[in-house]
Design an enzyme around this catalytic site. Structure first.
Site, PDB file in Angstrom:
ATOM      1  N   SER A 127       0.828  -1.216   0.000  1.00  0.00           N
ATOM      2  CA  SER A 127       0.000   0.000   0.000  1.00  0.00           C
ATOM      3  C   SER A 127       0.851   1.249   0.000  1.00  0.00           C
ATOM      4  O   SER A 127       0.349   2.321  -0.316  1.00  0.00           O
ATOM      5  CB  SER A 127      -0.914   0.070   1.224  1.00  0.00           C
ATOM      6  OG  SER A 127      -0.916  -1.067   1.988  1.00  0.00           O
ATOM      7  N   HIS A 150      -2.249  -2.866  -6.751  1.00  0.00           N
ATOM      8  CA  HIS A 150      -2.718  -2.524  -5.409  1.00  0.00           C
ATOM      9  C   HIS A 150      -4.240  -2.636  -5.328  1.00  0.00           C
ATOM     10  O   HIS A 150      -4.963  -1.796  -5.853  1.00  0.00           O
ATOM     11  CB  HIS A 150      -2.255  -1.099  -5.064  1.00  0.00           C
ATOM     12  CG  HIS A 150      -2.660  -0.641  -3.706  1.00  0.00           C
ATOM     13  ND1 HIS A 150      -2.848   0.677  -3.388  1.00  0.00           N
ATOM     14  CD2 HIS A 150      -2.918  -1.334  -2.564  1.00  0.00           C
ATOM     15  CE1 HIS A 150      -3.197   0.777  -2.118  1.00  0.00           C
ATOM     16  NE2 HIS A 150      -3.249  -0.429  -1.604  1.00  0.00           N
ATOM     17  N   GLU A 173      -5.083  -0.029  -8.181  1.00  0.00           N
ATOM     18  CA  GLU A 173      -4.045   0.861  -8.706  1.00  0.00           C
ATOM     19  C   GLU A 173      -2.953  -0.018  -9.318  1.00  0.00           C
ATOM     20  O   GLU A 173      -2.403  -0.877  -8.617  1.00  0.00           O
ATOM     21  CB  GLU A 173      -3.421   1.697  -7.578  1.00  0.00           C
ATOM     22  CG  GLU A 173      -4.290   2.825  -7.089  1.00  0.00           C
ATOM     23  CD  GLU A 173      -3.638   3.591  -5.928  1.00  0.00           C
ATOM     24  OE1 GLU A 173      -3.802   4.804  -5.864  1.00  0.00           O
ATOM     25  OE2 GLU A 173      -2.960   2.968  -5.087  1.00  0.00           O
ATOM     26  N   ASN A 205      -4.030   6.522  -1.346  1.00  0.00           N
ATOM     27  CA  ASN A 205      -3.614   6.737   0.040  1.00  0.00           C
ATOM     28  C   ASN A 205      -2.984   8.111   0.223  1.00  0.00           C
ATOM     29  O   ASN A 205      -3.102   8.727   1.279  1.00  0.00           O
ATOM     30  CB  ASN A 205      -2.655   5.636   0.494  1.00  0.00           C
ATOM     31  CG  ASN A 205      -3.412   4.354   0.827  1.00  0.00           C
ATOM     32  OD1 ASN A 205      -4.588   4.412   1.179  1.00  0.00           O
ATOM     33  ND2 ASN A 205      -2.767   3.220   0.689  1.00  0.00           N
TER      34      ASN A 205
HETATM   35  P1  NAD Z   1      -1.845 -10.037   6.614  1.00  0.00           P
HETATM   36  O1  NAD Z   1      -1.051  -9.846   7.831  1.00  0.00           O
HETATM   37  O2  NAD Z   1      -3.298 -10.335   6.748  1.00  0.00           O
HETATM   38  O3  NAD Z   1      -1.213 -11.248   5.744  1.00  0.00           O
HETATM   39  C1  NAD Z   1       0.135 -11.357   5.439  1.00  0.00           C
HETATM   40  C2  NAD Z   1       0.477 -12.842   5.228  1.00  0.00           C
HETATM   41  O4  NAD Z   1       1.791 -12.921   4.721  1.00  0.00           O
HETATM   42  C3  NAD Z   1       0.450 -13.681   6.512  1.00  0.00           C
HETATM   43  O5  NAD Z   1      -0.382 -14.795   6.321  1.00  0.00           O
HETATM   44  C4  NAD Z   1       1.907 -14.088   6.740  1.00  0.00           C
HETATM   45  O6  NAD Z   1       2.020 -15.382   7.276  1.00  0.00           O
HETATM   46  C5  NAD Z   1       2.416 -14.053   5.310  1.00  0.00           C
HETATM   47  N1  NAD Z   1       3.850 -13.884   5.230  1.00  0.00           N
HETATM   48  C6  NAD Z   1       4.639 -13.068   5.945  1.00  0.00           C
HETATM   49  N2  NAD Z   1       5.920 -13.183   5.533  1.00  0.00           N
HETATM   50  C7  NAD Z   1       5.923 -14.085   4.528  1.00  0.00           C
HETATM   51  C8  NAD Z   1       6.926 -14.623   3.682  1.00  0.00           C
HETATM   52  N3  NAD Z   1       8.183 -14.242   3.800  1.00  0.00           N
HETATM   53  N4  NAD Z   1       6.551 -15.514   2.735  1.00  0.00           N
HETATM   54  C9  NAD Z   1       5.283 -15.912   2.620  1.00  0.00           C
HETATM   55  N5  NAD Z   1       4.288 -15.427   3.401  1.00  0.00           N
HETATM   56  C10 NAD Z   1       4.611 -14.535   4.333  1.00  0.00           C
HETATM   57  O7  NAD Z   1      -1.592  -8.756   5.705  1.00  0.00           O
HETATM   58  P2  NAD Z   1      -2.543  -8.071   4.645  1.00  0.00           P
HETATM   59  O8  NAD Z   1      -3.410  -7.080   5.311  1.00  0.00           O
HETATM   60  O9  NAD Z   1      -3.142  -9.130   3.795  1.00  0.00           O
HETATM   61  O10 NAD Z   1      -1.490  -7.205   3.800  1.00  0.00           O
HETATM   62  C11 NAD Z   1      -0.662  -7.787   2.845  1.00  0.00           C
HETATM   63  C12 NAD Z   1      -0.091  -6.723   1.933  1.00  0.00           C
HETATM   64  O11 NAD Z   1      -1.175  -6.012   1.307  1.00  0.00           O
HETATM   65  C13 NAD Z   1       0.731  -5.654   2.634  1.00  0.00           C
HETATM   66  O12 NAD Z   1       1.764  -5.259   1.781  1.00  0.00           O
HETATM   67  C14 NAD Z   1      -0.263  -4.516   2.843  1.00  0.00           C
HETATM   68  O13 NAD Z   1       0.335  -3.258   2.935  1.00  0.00           O
HETATM   69  C15 NAD Z   1      -1.067  -4.617   1.585  1.00  0.00           C
HETATM   70  N6  NAD Z   1      -2.419  -4.046   1.664  1.00  0.00           N
HETATM   71  C16 NAD Z   1      -3.164  -4.222   2.795  1.00  0.00           C
HETATM   72  C17 NAD Z   1      -4.445  -3.672   2.828  1.00  0.00           C
HETATM   73  C18 NAD Z   1      -5.302  -3.843   4.055  1.00  0.00           C
HETATM   74  O14 NAD Z   1      -6.283  -3.083   4.213  1.00  0.00           O
HETATM   75  N7  NAD Z   1      -5.035  -4.808   4.921  1.00  0.00           N
HETATM   76  C19 NAD Z   1      -4.951  -2.981   1.732  1.00  0.00           C
HETATM   77  C20 NAD Z   1      -4.170  -2.858   0.578  1.00  0.00           C
HETATM   78  C21 NAD Z   1      -2.890  -3.392   0.565  1.00  0.00           C
END
Ligand code: NAD
Length: 714
Positions: free
Chosen positions: A432, A453, A465, A503
C-alpha cells in the site's frame, strides 16, 4: 449520410421486422438520428392496414438496446426547462405511436434491454424474451440522477403493476429474463434461437384474439388502486429510498412521486407529468455529476493503461499469490471466481489453511440463497492449490506478493524467488505504501515488476491501482491492467510515489480529522460532517476499519515524505498501546464488541483521549470542519497532477470514488472543485491560513483561480 441503424424487412408478406444494428457502435443506442429513422419507418408503416404486426429485434447478438445516447444528453445539459420538456415530449410521442399502430407490435429481446430500450419495448403491445443469462431488463436512469422520461413511469406501472414498477424504477436495478416473465413484462420466454419465431406466433395469436386491443384501451386509463394501497406503497417505498440514498439523491423520490401521481390519471396526462418532472432533474448538478461518473467509468473500460496500440497484453492463465492473509486470500478468491487457477503460498502452514478456507467461503457463497453452495465449492476447489514451496509457483504467469508490509522482508522474498521464475512471469506487489522502484532496486528484471494494489475488502472494492515503477515495461502494465479488468475491477495506472494516488489523497483527510479531534471537536461532529458531505463512513470509523497499527505505518510513510503537511498524531499510538487496533481487535475509537460488529461509542475511550485533547475546539462550525477535511485532500490532488502521478485528472476522481467511496453525487473530487471554481476554493482556504502549509493554496490552484482554469479543461 450516416449509415443506417434500422433495417426494415418482411419475413412474411404481412409482417414487418425492424432490426436495430448500429454500424458505428458496439451497443445499440437511441441517438437523435436513430429516433428519426424510427419515426420515418413508422410514417411509412403506420398507415398500412394490410400488416398483421411489427416486430423489433436487434442485429447484435446478446443485446437489444442499451438506452439513450448519453453523449447527446450532455450536449443538451444546459438547455432550459421548456426545451427539455419539448425534447422529452418528442421521444414520448414517437414511442406512443407504437401503441396506436393498426397492427400488433412486439419486441423480441435477447440480451440487455435498459433505459430508453426498455421504454421502447414497453410501448409495444407484447414482449418476448430470450431465456439467456445475458438478458436483463431495467431502468437505470436514477443512477444518472434522472428517471425514465419516454413513458417508462406511465407504461411500466400499467404493465407490471405499480409496486413492481416502483421497485424497478426507484432502485435502478435490472431484472433477469425469468423475472421479466414471471412479473408479466414478457409474454413468452424462449431459447434465443426461437425468439423471432415466437414473436411471429405471438403476433398471429394476438391478431386472432384481439386481446392487445383491450390492453391498449385499459393502459390508456388510470390504474385501479385504492387510496389506502397507494398511501401504503408510497410510505414504504419512500422509507426504502431514504435508507438507500441517505437523502443525497433526489431522483428516486421524484420518480416515486411521479408514479404515484400518474397512477390516478390517463396516459396523456401522465406523460405530461413525467416530462415536467424530468425537466426538474435534467441538467441539475447531481445529474451532471452522475453523468460524469458514467463517462469516467466508460473511459476506464476502454483504457488499456498505456498509450498507443502496439503492445498486446498477455493473458493470465495461472496466478500465484504470496501471503495468505486478508489481502492475499481476497485476491485469490476474486481470481478463482474468474476461472484463473491460483497457487497460494505462505510461510506459515496454518495461514495457508485459514486462507484456503476463506477463499472457499467466498467463492462458494450463493447470493440467491445467501448461503454456501456445495456445487460451487466443488466447481472452484480444484482451481486452488496451496503450497509452502516456491518451486510450485515459479511457472505461473503472474505472481502477486501480499506478505507483510516490510521492505526488507519483501526484498528478501524477491531475491529468493526471482532466479526460479520463467522469462515471461510478471512479479507484482500489493504494497500500500512502499515505492515500487525501491522494491525493484535489486531485481534482475525490474521491467517485469509493478504494483497491483487492491483495496480492502477485495470482494467489494472496484479500484485497483496499477503502479508503474521507473523501469516497468508497457507490456507489464498492460498485462496487469488486463488481469484486473478480467476480475471485473476498474484499474487505473499511476506513477510511483509515496502513497501512490489514493492513500496519498486519503491521508491528508484522515490526518486533519485527528487534528480536529485533538483540538476538542467531538468525534461525533467530525463523523457527522463527513457523512453529510456524502462519505460512506466518517474518517474516525475508517481508521478503525483500516486498522490503527496499519494507519500508523502508512501515515509514517507519508509523514516522512511531507513532514510539513502530515504529522503523526499521538492519538493513534495511544490507542494501539491500549490494545485498541480497530475493528479487527474489537475496539479502536469505537467498540465492536456487539452481535452485529457495529461501531458503538465506548466510554473507555475518553480516559485515553483526555490527556491528548485540548478542550477549546468544540466551537468549530460544521462548515469549517468540512473545509478542513476536504480541502487538504484537494490540495494534495493538485500536487499529484503537478507531479504527473496520474495520466489524466479523471483518474483522480475515479480512484477516489471507487477506492474510498468519495460521494458519487459530487462527480469526483476535481469535478466537485470545478463546480465551485478555483477562485472560490482559494477564498475558502483563507480562514485556514493559520494552519500552515497543509491548507496553503498550491501554485496550480492559484494559477487556476487567476486564469479561470478548470481541472476538466475549459
Ligand atoms: P496479513 O497480515 O493479513 O497477511 C500477510 C500474510 O503474509 C500472513 O499470512 C503471513 O504469514 C504471510 N507472510 C509473511 N511473511 C511471509 C513470507 N516471507 N513468505 C510468505 N508469506 C509470508 O496482511 P494483509 O493485510 O493481507 O497485507 C498484505 C499486503 O497487502 C501488505 O503489503 C499490505 O500493505 C497490503 N495491503 C493491505 C491492505 C489492508 O487493508 N489490509 C490494503 C491494501 C494493501
Amino acid at each position: 449520410m450516416p449509415a443506417k441503424t434500422l433495417t426494415l424487412s418482411f419475413p412474411e408478406p404481412d409482417l414487418a421486422l425492424l432490426t436495430f444494428n448500429n454500424p458505428d457502435k458496439g451497443a445499440n443506442v437511441l441517438s437523435r438520428s436513430v429516433m428519426e429513422e424510427l419515426s420515418s419507418h413508422l410514417d411509412s408503416l403506420a398507415g398500412r392496414s394490410d400488416l398483421a404486426g411489427l416486430v423489433f429485434v436487434s442485429g447484435k447478438p446478446g443485446q437489444f438496446i442499451a438506452g439513450a445516447d448519453l453523449r447527446e444528453f450532455v450536449q443538451s445539459i444546459h438547455a432550459d426547462k421548456t426545451e427539455v420538456v419539448q425534447m422529452i415530449r418528442r421521444g414520448q410521442l414517437l414511442f406512443q405511436r407504437l401503441s396506436k399502430c393498426p397492427f400488433v407490435t412486439v419486441s423480441a429481446i435477447d440480451g440487455i434491454c435498459v433505459g430508453g430500450g426498455a421504454e421502447l419495448s414497453s410501448w409495444c403491445d407484447r414482449r418476448v424474451v430470450a431465456d439467456s443469462p445475458k438478458t436483463s431488463f431495467g431502468f437505470p436512469e436514477v443512477q444518472l440522477g434522472l428517471f425514465p422520461g419516454w413513458g417508462g413511469t406511465v407504461r411500466a406501472p400499467r404493465i407490471v403493476g405499480l409496486s413492481n414498477a416502483v421497485e424497478m424504477i426507484t432502485s435502478g436495478q435490472p431484472i433477469t429474463a425469468q423475472e421479466a416473465y414471471s412479473m408479466g413484462w414478457a409474454s413468452d420466454l424462449v431459447p434465443s434461437e426461437n425468439l423471432l419465431a415466437a414473436a411471429i406466433s405471438l403476433v398471429r395469436a394476438e391478431q386472432t384474439s384481439g386481446r392487445y386491443l383491450q390492453d391498449r384501451e385499459r393502459w390508456r386509463g388510470p390504474i385501479e388502486i385504492s387510496a389506502t394501497e397507494l398511501g401504503f406503497l408510497g410510505a414504504t417505498a419512500s422509507a426504502v429510498i431514504q435508507q438507500q440514498t441517505k437523502g443525497h439523491y433526489p431522483a428516486p423520490n421524484s420518480a416515486l412521486e411521479i408514479m404515484l401521481g400518474n397512477a390516478g390519471v390517463d396516459e396523456d396526462t401522465g406523460l405530461r407529468m413525467e416530462a415536467d418532472g424530468m425537466a426538474e432533474l435534467f441538467g441539475s448538478p447531481i445529474n451532471a455529476a452522475l453523468l460524469n461518473i458514467f463517462f469516467l467509468t466508460d473511459r476506464n473500460k476502454k483504457d488499456t493503461g498505456i498509450e498507443g496500440q502496439d503492445v498486446v497484453p498477455e493473458r493470465i492463465g495461472s496466478l500465484a499469490v504470496l501471503g495468505a492473509g486478508i489481502m492475499g486470500s481476497g485476491i485469490a478468491a476474486a481470481s478463482v471466481k474468474r476461472e484463473i487457477a491460483v497457487t497460494l503460498n505462505d510461510a506459515r502452514p496454518e495461514a495457508l489453511t485459514k486462507g484456503v478456507q476463506s477463499i472457499l467461503d467466498e467463492v462458494s457463497y450463493n447470493r440467491a440463497t445467501k448461503g454456501k453452495d456445495i456445487e460451487r465449492t466443488l466447481q472452484y476447489a480444484p482451481q486452488i492449490n496451496a503450497t509452502t514451496l516456491y518451486a510450485e509457483i515459479a511457472t505461473c504467469d503472474l505472481i502477486i506478493e501480499a506478505i507483510i508490509e516490510n521492505e526488507d522482508v519483501k526484498k528478501q522474498v524477491y531475491s529468493r524467488l526471482e532466479p526460479q521464475l520463467s522469462d515471461s512471469t510478471i512479479l507484482a506487489t500489493n504494497t500500500s505504501t512502499i515505492p515500487i522502484t525501491t522494491l525493484a532496486s535489486e531485481l534482475k528484471h525490474p521491467e517485469r515488476f509493478c504494483g497491483i494494489h487492491f483495496f480492502n475488502p477485495v470482494r467489494k472494492m472496484k479500484l485497483v491501482e496499477v503502479i508503474r515503477g521507473k523501469q516497468t515495461s508497457d507490456q507489464t502494465v498492460a498485462t496487469a491492467v488486463g488481469y484486473a479488468k478480467r476480475l471485473g475491477k476498474s484499474p487505473i495506472v499511476v506513477n510511483d510515489g509515496p502513497g501512490f494516488l489514493v492513500n496519498r489523497l486519503l491521508f491528508p483527510y484522515l490526518n486533519e480529522a485527528l487534528h480536529l479531534v485533538a483540538e476538542g471537536v467531538p468525534i461525533a461532529s467530525v463523523e457527522k460532517v463527513a457523512k453529510q458531505f456524502g462519505m460512506p463512513m466518517g474518517p474516525i470509523t475508517l481508521y478503525d476499519v483500516v486498522g490503527l497499527d496499519t494507519a500508523i505505518y502508512a501515515g509514517k510513510v507519508l509523514a516522512d515524505a511531507w513532514p510539513d503537511r502530515i504529522s503523526g498524531s499521538p492519538i493513534l499510538p495511544a490507542l494501539v498501546d491500549a490494545g485498541r487496533l480497530g475493528q479487527k481487535s474489537g475496539r479502536g475509537f469505537f467498540s465492536y464488541e456487539n452481535k452485529k460488529n457495529r461501531a458503538r461509542p465506548d466510554p473507555d475511550l475518553e480516559p485515553i483521549l483526555a490527556p491528548l485533547i485540548d478542550s477549546s475546539g468544540d466551537r468549530v462550525p460544521d462548515k469549517q470542519i468540512a473545509n478542513r477535511m476536504f480541502l487538504p485532500m484537494l490540495l494534495e490532488a493538485t500536487r499529484v497532477l503537478e507531479e504527473q502521478i496520474v495520466r489524466d485528472p479523471r483518474d483522480v476522481d475515479l480512484g477516489l470514488i471507487f477506492g474510498i467511496g468519495f460521494p458519487p453525487f459530487k462527480g469526483g473530487l476535481l469535478f466537485w472543485a470545478d463546480s465551485l471554481g478555483a477562485d472560490k476554493i482559494v477564498e475558502m482556504l483563507k480562514p485556514l491560513e493559520s494552519l500552515g502549509p497543509r491548507t496553503a493554496p498550491t501554485r496550480m490552484l492559484l494559477d487556476m483561480a487567476a486564469g479561470g482554469g478548470k481541472f476538466y479543461g475549459a
